[in-house]
Design a protein around this motif. Structure first.
Motif, PDB file in Angstrom:
ATOM      1  N   LYS A 123       0.838  -1.265   0.105  1.00  0.00           N
ATOM      2  CA  LYS A 123       0.054   0.127  -0.068  1.00  0.00           C
ATOM      3  C   LYS A 123       0.822   1.272  -0.231  1.00  0.00           C
ATOM      4  O   LYS A 123       0.428   2.369  -0.495  1.00  0.00           O
ATOM      5  N   ALA A 124       2.004   1.478   0.607  1.00  0.00           N
ATOM      6  CA  ALA A 124       2.749   2.542   0.807  1.00  0.00           C
ATOM      7  C   ALA A 124       3.250   2.768  -0.687  1.00  0.00           C
ATOM      8  O   ALA A 124       3.267   3.863  -1.110  1.00  0.00           O
ATOM      9  N   LEU A 125       3.758   1.586  -1.497  1.00  0.00           N
ATOM     10  CA  LEU A 125       4.227   2.016  -2.787  1.00  0.00           C
ATOM     11  C   LEU A 125       3.224   2.424  -3.755  1.00  0.00           C
ATOM     12  O   LEU A 125       3.296   3.277  -4.528  1.00  0.00           O
ATOM     13  N   GLU A 126       1.988   1.788  -3.503  1.00  0.00           N
ATOM     14  CA  GLU A 126       0.752   2.188  -4.313  1.00  0.00           C
ATOM     15  C   GLU A 126       0.450   3.574  -4.121  1.00  0.00           C
ATOM     16  O   GLU A 126       0.289   4.478  -5.250  1.00  0.00           O
ATOM     17  N   TYR A 127       0.553   3.927  -2.819  1.00  0.00           N
ATOM     18  CA  TYR A 127       0.051   5.378  -2.715  1.00  0.00           C
ATOM     19  C   TYR A 127       1.186   6.367  -2.979  1.00  0.00           C
ATOM     20  O   TYR A 127       0.946   7.490  -3.353  1.00  0.00           O
ATOM     21  N   LYS A 128       2.323   6.114  -2.940  1.00  0.00           N
ATOM     22  CA  LYS A 128       3.411   6.884  -3.290  1.00  0.00           C
ATOM     23  C   LYS A 128       3.321   7.074  -4.902  1.00  0.00           C
ATOM     24  O   LYS A 128       3.514   8.393  -4.995  1.00  0.00           O
ATOM     25  N   ASN A 129       2.980   6.208  -5.516  1.00  0.00           N
ATOM     26  CA  ASN A 129       3.020   6.440  -6.907  1.00  0.00           C
ATOM     27  C   ASN A 129       1.800   6.795  -7.467  1.00  0.00           C
ATOM     28  O   ASN A 129       1.808   7.678  -8.235  1.00  0.00           O
ATOM     29  N   ARG A 130       0.623   6.487  -6.688  1.00  0.00           N
ATOM     30  CA  ARG A 130      -0.556   7.232  -7.231  1.00  0.00           C
ATOM     31  C   ARG A 130      -0.928   8.712  -6.931  1.00  0.00           C
ATOM     32  O   ARG A 130      -1.495   9.534  -7.408  1.00  0.00           O
ATOM     33  N   TYR A 131      -0.575   8.754  -5.464  1.00  0.00           N
ATOM     34  CA  TYR A 131      -0.804  10.138  -5.252  1.00  0.00           C
ATOM     35  C   TYR A 131       0.225  11.298  -5.055  1.00  0.00           C
ATOM     36  O   TYR A 131       0.249  12.634  -4.681  1.00  0.00           O
ATOM     37  N   GLY A 132       1.619  10.977  -5.169  1.00  0.00           N
ATOM     38  CA  GLY A 132       2.814  11.823  -5.672  1.00  0.00           C
ATOM     39  C   GLY A 132       3.222  12.561  -4.535  1.00  0.00           C
ATOM     40  O   GLY A 132       3.780  13.530  -4.483  1.00  0.00           O
ATOM     41  N   VAL A 133       3.152  11.912  -3.257  1.00  0.00           N
ATOM     42  CA  VAL A 133       3.333  12.741  -2.031  1.00  0.00           C
ATOM     43  C   VAL A 133       4.926  12.661  -1.887  1.00  0.00           C
ATOM     44  O   VAL A 133       5.526  11.876  -2.386  1.00  0.00           O
ATOM     45  N   ASP A 134       5.404  13.619  -1.044  1.00  0.00           N
ATOM     46  CA  ASP A 134       6.718  13.657  -0.623  1.00  0.00           C
ATOM     47  C   ASP A 134       7.437  12.658   0.338  1.00  0.00           C
ATOM     48  O   ASP A 134       8.629  12.449   0.596  1.00  0.00           O
ATOM     49  N   GLY A 135       6.400  12.017   1.084  1.00  0.00           N
ATOM     50  CA  GLY A 135       6.557  11.104   2.131  1.00  0.00           C
ATOM     51  C   GLY A 135       5.357  10.495   2.780  1.00  0.00           C
ATOM     52  O   GLY A 135       4.357  10.972   2.449  1.00  0.00           O
ATOM     53  N   ILE A 136       5.473   9.744   3.482  1.00  0.00           N
ATOM     54  CA  ILE A 136       4.278   9.026   4.282  1.00  0.00           C
ATOM     55  C   ILE A 136       4.454   9.003   5.895  1.00  0.00           C
ATOM     56  O   ILE A 136       5.582   8.512   6.199  1.00  0.00           O
ATOM     57  N   MET A 137       3.498   9.325   6.370  1.00  0.00           N
ATOM     58  CA  MET A 137       3.384   9.206   7.801  1.00  0.00           C
ATOM     59  C   MET A 137       2.659   7.869   8.108  1.00  0.00           C
ATOM     60  O   MET A 137       1.684   7.694   7.674  1.00  0.00           O
ATOM     61  N   ILE A 138       3.124   6.959   9.224  1.00  0.00           N
ATOM     62  CA  ILE A 138       2.552   5.923   9.609  1.00  0.00           C
ATOM     63  C   ILE A 138       2.250   6.021  11.003  1.00  0.00           C
ATOM     64  O   ILE A 138       3.274   6.398  11.776  1.00  0.00           O
ATOM     65  N   GLY A 139       0.918   5.645  11.414  1.00  0.00           N
ATOM     66  CA  GLY A 139       0.589   5.636  12.848  1.00  0.00           C
ATOM     67  C   GLY A 139       0.412   4.399  13.261  1.00  0.00           C
ATOM     68  O   GLY A 139       1.328   3.609  13.791  1.00  0.00           O
ATOM     69  N   ARG A 140      -0.750   3.999  13.459  1.00  0.00           N
ATOM     70  CA  ARG A 140      -1.531   2.743  14.111  1.00  0.00           C
ATOM     71  C   ARG A 140      -0.634   1.435  13.664  1.00  0.00           C
ATOM     72  O   ARG A 140      -0.446   0.474  14.353  1.00  0.00           O
ATOM     73  N   ALA A 141      -0.049   1.553  12.312  1.00  0.00           N
ATOM     74  CA  ALA A 141       0.401   0.300  11.737  1.00  0.00           C
ATOM     75  C   ALA A 141       1.527   0.071  12.423  1.00  0.00           C
ATOM     76  O   ALA A 141       2.186  -1.068  12.304  1.00  0.00           O
ATOM     77  N   THR A 142       2.220   1.056  13.165  1.00  0.00           N
ATOM     78  CA  THR A 142       3.563   0.774  13.656  1.00  0.00           C
ATOM     79  C   THR A 142       3.554   0.260  14.971  1.00  0.00           C
ATOM     80  O   THR A 142       4.545  -0.423  15.508  1.00  0.00           O
ATOM     81  N   ILE A 143       2.476   0.265  15.592  1.00  0.00           N
ATOM     82  CA  ILE A 143       2.383  -0.453  16.809  1.00  0.00           C
ATOM     83  C   ILE A 143       2.564  -1.768  17.082  1.00  0.00           C
ATOM     84  O   ILE A 143       1.452  -2.693  16.336  1.00  0.00           O
ATOM     85  N   GLY A 144       3.356  -2.371  17.735  1.00  0.00           N
ATOM     86  CA  GLY A 144       3.749  -3.793  17.701  1.00  0.00           C
ATOM     87  C   GLY A 144       4.295  -4.150  16.288  1.00  0.00           C
ATOM     88  O   GLY A 144       4.920  -5.557  16.217  1.00  0.00           O
ATOM     89  N   ASN A 145       4.871  -3.198  15.621  1.00  0.00           N
ATOM     90  CA  ASN A 145       5.216  -3.570  14.300  1.00  0.00           C
ATOM     91  C   ASN A 145       6.365  -2.251  13.874  1.00  0.00           C
ATOM     92  O   ASN A 145       6.187  -1.683  12.628  1.00  0.00           O
ATOM     93  N   PRO A 146       7.424  -2.068  14.589  1.00  0.00           N
ATOM     94  CA  PRO A 146       8.328  -1.149  14.246  1.00  0.00           C
ATOM     95  C   PRO A 146       9.127  -1.327  13.073  1.00  0.00           C
ATOM     96  O   PRO A 146       9.788  -0.450  12.417  1.00  0.00           O
TER      97      PRO A 146
END
Length: 329
Positions: free
Chosen positions: A212-235
């Motif tokens: 999903k990170a790669l899909e959104y990077k390519n589709r939406y052209g953002v400069d970077g991604i912030m990740i929240g809840r998905a990091t909990i228990g999964n750094p």
């Protein structure tokens, strides 16, 4: 390269979202080890800092290995936000971030966080007060708008840039949505298409896998991604995403030993930073997340949350290593 002021974040940075009761120094430590490029403190109440509240002061603790690190502030009073920004600057972070996105009732109903999306002139004045109170770069985290009828992020972004913010993170939901439904990144993409905007735009919401990170990077052209809840228990998600970007393949999931080692380091830092009682108590919320998916883990979880000494916890973690490693074999 993506830059915030003089901070070089690389070609496509991955940011750890500020999360109350989660993104404290012990959790940030394990995320930094596993590839987070920019991290933030838990959000800090401007009123708490002005009153010199112990809990707010403690949240200013930052460490050299965390850099670059931002202190995130929230509040409802323009003057107070400016004053607390000056206080936060003395803690020597790399940037100051303003929270205009928190949707929870005890923040928004007091006129802070996402509530400012209902009063854009006040949001602009507050941001200007913060920018003028510090020599550090100022960034903002916010949402698309208050509700579906007021998705005003396109206008807000220009106004905030014009008064001096140096990056903007947008969560792809309104305040009314809270965390329900799917995050909508289409307006975030339109920010990137706006030729008037030259600051970095980071997207946030629903990124829970390298694919999903790669899909959104390519589709939406953002400069970077912030990740929240998905990091909990999964750094490990940060390095997993980076590996996927490079190779098109996912990293092998962490072994039982790797899960235990990371959990133990998190626990050790929690005790070091908060003391043996609070440090152990506040780790309880993390055990289930670190060992998510393990069958018949409940007895171990119960023992972990009941134990009150590090030595006992360490013995239980060693048991988990041996028991579940053998089960895999």
């Amino acid at each position: 390269m993506v830059r915030i002021g003089n901070i070089d974040l690389g070609a496509f940075p991955l940011l750890l979202a500020p999360m109350e009761d989660v993104s404290d120094p012990p959790f940030r430590a394990v995320c930094k080890e596993n590839g987070a490029d920019l991290m933030y403190t838990e959000f800090i109440s401007s009123e708490g800092l002005i009153r010199d509240a112990a809990k707010s002061r403690q949240k200013l603790d930052i460490f050299e290995y965390e850099r670059p690190i931002g202190i995130q502030l929230f509040g409802s009073d323009v003057q107070t936000m400016g004053a607390c920004s000056a206080i936060a600057t003395q803690a020597n972070p790399d940037l100051i971030d303003i929270n205009y996105g928190c949707p929870v009732k005890n923040v928004a109903c007091k006129g802070a966080g996402a509530a400012l999306l209902q009063d854009i002139p006040k949001m602009v004045k507050m941001t200007e007060a913060v920018v003028k109170s510090t020599h550090l770069p100022v960034t903002v985290k916010t949402r698309l708008g208050w509700d579906d009828t007021t998705k005003n992020i396109l206008e807000v972004a220009e106004q905030l840039q014009d008064i001096g913010i140096q990056a903007l993170t947008v969560h792809g939901r309104t305040r009314v949505q809270m965390y329900k439904g799917a995050a909508d990144w289409t307006l975030i993409a339109r920010l990137k298409e706006n030729p008037r905007l030259h600051i970095p735009i980071f997207g946030n919401g629903d990124i829970d896998s390298p694919e999903k990170a790669l899909e959104y990077k390519n589709r939406y052209g953002v400069d970077g991604i912030m990740i929240g809840r998905a990091t909990i228990g999964n750094p490990w998600i940060f390095n997993d995403i980076k590996h996927y970007f490079r190779t098109g393949e996912r990293m092998a999931p962490p072994t039982i030993s790797e899960r235990v080692d990371t959990c133990r380091r998190h626990l050790e830092f929690s005790i070091k930073w908060k003391g043996p009682v609070l440090g152990i108590f506040e780790m309880r919320r993390h055990y289930t997340n670190y060992f998510r998916g393990l069958e018949h883990f409940k007895p171990y979880r119960m023992r972990l949350v009941e134990a009150m000494r590090f030595e006992e916890l360490n013995e239980i973690l060693e048991e988990i290593t041996h028991h579940f490693s053998e089960a895999v074999c």
